[in-house]
Write an enzyme that holds these catalytic residues in place. Structure first.
Site, PDB file in Angstrom:
ATOM      1  N   ARG A 104       0.847  -1.197   0.000  1.00  0.00           N
ATOM      2  CA  ARG A 104       0.000   0.000   0.000  1.00  0.00           C
ATOM      3  C   ARG A 104       0.870   1.230   0.000  1.00  0.00           C
ATOM      4  O   ARG A 104       1.719   1.383   0.881  1.00  0.00           O
ATOM      5  CB  ARG A 104      -0.838   0.027   1.290  1.00  0.00           C
ATOM      6  CG  ARG A 104      -2.147  -0.596   1.139  1.00  0.00           C
ATOM      7  CD  ARG A 104      -3.121  -0.324   2.242  1.00  0.00           C
ATOM      8  NE  ARG A 104      -2.705   0.287   3.491  1.00  0.00           N
ATOM      9  CZ  ARG A 104      -3.549   0.703   4.400  1.00  0.00           C
ATOM     10  NH1 ARG A 104      -4.850   0.606   4.190  1.00  0.00           N
ATOM     11  NH2 ARG A 104      -3.142   1.232   5.529  1.00  0.00           N
ATOM     12  N   THR A 108      -1.255   7.505  -0.601  1.00  0.00           N
ATOM     13  CA  THR A 108      -2.547   7.346  -1.300  1.00  0.00           C
ATOM     14  C   THR A 108      -3.341   6.155  -0.771  1.00  0.00           C
ATOM     15  O   THR A 108      -4.546   6.049  -1.002  1.00  0.00           O
ATOM     16  CB  THR A 108      -2.317   7.113  -2.806  1.00  0.00           C
ATOM     17  OG1 THR A 108      -1.618   5.867  -2.965  1.00  0.00           O
ATOM     18  CG2 THR A 108      -1.509   8.237  -3.425  1.00  0.00           C
ATOM     19  N   ASP A 200       0.026  -2.923  12.269  1.00  0.00           N
ATOM     20  CA  ASP A 200       0.524  -3.305  10.950  1.00  0.00           C
ATOM     21  C   ASP A 200       0.899  -4.792  10.974  1.00  0.00           C
ATOM     22  O   ASP A 200       1.880  -5.179  11.607  1.00  0.00           O
ATOM     23  CB  ASP A 200       1.748  -2.451  10.588  1.00  0.00           C
ATOM     24  CG  ASP A 200       2.171  -2.676   9.157  1.00  0.00           C
ATOM     25  OD1 ASP A 200       2.454  -3.837   8.789  1.00  0.00           O
ATOM     26  OD2 ASP A 200       2.206  -1.696   8.383  1.00  0.00           O
ATOM     27  N   ASP A 203       4.513  -5.823   9.718  1.00  0.00           N
ATOM     28  CA  ASP A 203       5.561  -5.456  10.671  1.00  0.00           C
ATOM     29  C   ASP A 203       5.524  -6.357  11.903  1.00  0.00           C
ATOM     30  O   ASP A 203       6.566  -6.729  12.445  1.00  0.00           O
ATOM     31  CB  ASP A 203       5.405  -3.991  11.101  1.00  0.00           C
ATOM     32  CG  ASP A 203       5.881  -3.030  10.015  1.00  0.00           C
ATOM     33  OD1 ASP A 203       6.667  -3.460   9.150  1.00  0.00           O
ATOM     34  OD2 ASP A 203       5.456  -1.861  10.033  1.00  0.00           O
TER      35      ASP A 203
HETATM   36  C1  PRP Z   1      -1.260  -4.511   4.408  1.00  0.00           C
HETATM   37  C2  PRP Z   1      -2.056  -5.782   4.571  1.00  0.00           C
HETATM   38  C3  PRP Z   1      -2.883  -5.817   3.317  1.00  0.00           C
HETATM   39  C4  PRP Z   1      -3.164  -4.360   3.081  1.00  0.00           C
HETATM   40  C5  PRP Z   1      -4.555  -4.065   3.538  1.00  0.00           C
HETATM   41  O1  PRP Z   1      -0.186  -4.701   3.565  1.00  0.00           O
HETATM   42  O2  PRP Z   1      -1.258  -6.931   4.733  1.00  0.00           O
HETATM   43  O3  PRP Z   1      -2.231  -6.397   2.214  1.00  0.00           O
HETATM   44  O4  PRP Z   1      -2.209  -3.615   3.849  1.00  0.00           O
HETATM   45  O5  PRP Z   1      -4.902  -2.783   3.227  1.00  0.00           O
HETATM   46  P1  PRP Z   1      -5.990  -2.389   2.128  1.00  0.00           P
HETATM   47  O6  PRP Z   1      -7.164  -3.277   2.353  1.00  0.00           O
HETATM   48  O7  PRP Z   1      -6.269  -0.958   2.444  1.00  0.00           O
HETATM   49  O8  PRP Z   1      -5.377  -2.572   0.774  1.00  0.00           O
HETATM   50  P2  PRP Z   1       0.975  -3.620   3.373  1.00  0.00           P
HETATM   51  O9  PRP Z   1       0.687  -2.766   2.183  1.00  0.00           O
HETATM   52  O10 PRP Z   1       1.226  -2.913   4.659  1.00  0.00           O
HETATM   53  O11 PRP Z   1       2.205  -4.508   2.954  1.00  0.00           O
HETATM   54  P3  PRP Z   1       3.012  -5.613   3.787  1.00  0.00           P
HETATM   55  O12 PRP Z   1       2.095  -6.792   3.993  1.00  0.00           O
HETATM   56  O13 PRP Z   1       4.136  -5.921   2.887  1.00  0.00           O
HETATM   57  O14 PRP Z   1       3.438  -5.000   5.091  1.00  0.00           O
HETATM   58  N1  URA Z   2      -2.606  -2.934   6.927  1.00  0.00           N
HETATM   59  C1  URA Z   2      -2.324  -3.401   8.167  1.00  0.00           C
HETATM   60  O1  URA Z   2      -1.366  -4.157   8.349  1.00  0.00           O
HETATM   61  N2  URA Z   2      -3.130  -3.015   9.182  1.00  0.00           N
HETATM   62  C2  URA Z   2      -4.179  -2.210   9.009  1.00  0.00           C
HETATM   63  O2  URA Z   2      -4.884  -1.906   9.975  1.00  0.00           O
HETATM   64  C3  URA Z   2      -4.441  -1.735   7.713  1.00  0.00           C
HETATM   65  C4  URA Z   2      -3.639  -2.120   6.693  1.00  0.00           C
END
Ligand code: PRP
Ligand code: URA
Length: 209
Positions: A104, A108, A200, A203
């Site tokens: 993400r 944005t 998150d 993380d």
């Molecule tokens: C997080 C999570 C989802 C997304 C959800 O990933 O694991 O994939 O955000 O958000 P959305 O429904 O608003 O799209 P992130 O982009 O943080 O990547 P990561 O898993 O690599 O940390």
């Molecule tokens: N991605 C995450 O990991 N946590 C949230 O709450 C939203 C997006």
């Protein structure tokens, strides 16, 4: 309209509560996510068709049952979706695994694609997409679109925690995809994080913050 299944089994809810707690470290967070994925997998595969097979027990022949029909593929959305793969593979060891990389954008909140590697025969499989967080729904919607472009017609989405906004977005864009979650939380905050949520997920799984 796709169906929303909330898995409210006591063991799932108990484990999720520990995951939400801010003092829970990466090791426990990962283990609990794997355990919940297995338990949710039990529900997500509940309606798989069975067929009769003739077998011999040590005592006598019998007609027994085995899973028939489409084979499974598990497709995690990187990174956090990886945390649900091992639990599902414990349940269905012969499932194939594909990977979709999306992150993400921090400003944005739109998903950005960076990787896609899927089993060759993905279009003939029942696909379970995994991602612990369904926030705006952007990442899940894009992953589902990518799979449909590659011919997939039978897809289920498995998340841990969802926002009402995310569920609505997936149901609007992909009315044919059933959604399985452990909790429907209250809302998204100004950073598009789920409230109360668990922070998150990526993380917390990988200890990157
Ligand atoms: C997080 C999570 C989802 C997304 C959800 O990933 O694991 O994939 O955000 O958000 P959305 O429904 O608003 O799209 P992130 O982009 O943080 O990547 P990561 O898993 O690599 O940390
Ligand atoms: N991605 C995450 O990991 N946590 C949230 O709450 C939203 C997006």
């Amino acid at each position: 309209m796709s169906q929303l299944h909330i898995i409210n089994h006591p063991m799932v809810q108990h484990k999720l509560t520990i995951m939400r707690m801010k003092e829970t470290g990466s090791k426990d967070f990962r283990e609990l996510l794997k355990e919940i994925a297995l338990l949710m997998g039990y529900e997500i595969t509940r309606d798989l068709p069975l067929e009769d097979v003739e077998i011999q027990t040590p005592i006598c022949p019998m007609k027994a049952m085995k899973v028939s029909g489409r084979k499974l593929a598990v497709v995690p959305i990187l990174r956090a979706g990886l945390g649900m793969v091992d639990g599902l593979l414990t349940l269905v060891p012969v499932a194939k695994v594909g990977h979709i990389g999306l992150y993400r954008d921090e400003t944005t909140h739109q998903p950005v694609e960076y990787y896609c590697k899927l089993p060759e025969d993905i279009d003939s499989r029942l696909v379970i997409v995994t991602d612990p967080m369904l926030a705006t729904g952007g990442s899940s919607c894009d992953a589902l679109t990518m799979l449909k472009k590659r011919g997939c017609t039978n897809i289920r989405l498995m998340c841990l925690v969802a926002s009402p906004e995310g569920v609505k977005a997936v149901q609007k864009a992909h009315p044919d995809v059933d959604i399985y979650i452990a909790a429907l939380d209250d809302h998204l905050n100004e950073n598009a994080y789920i409230v109360p949520g668990l922070g998150d997920a990526g993380d917390r799984i990988f200890g990157t913050k």
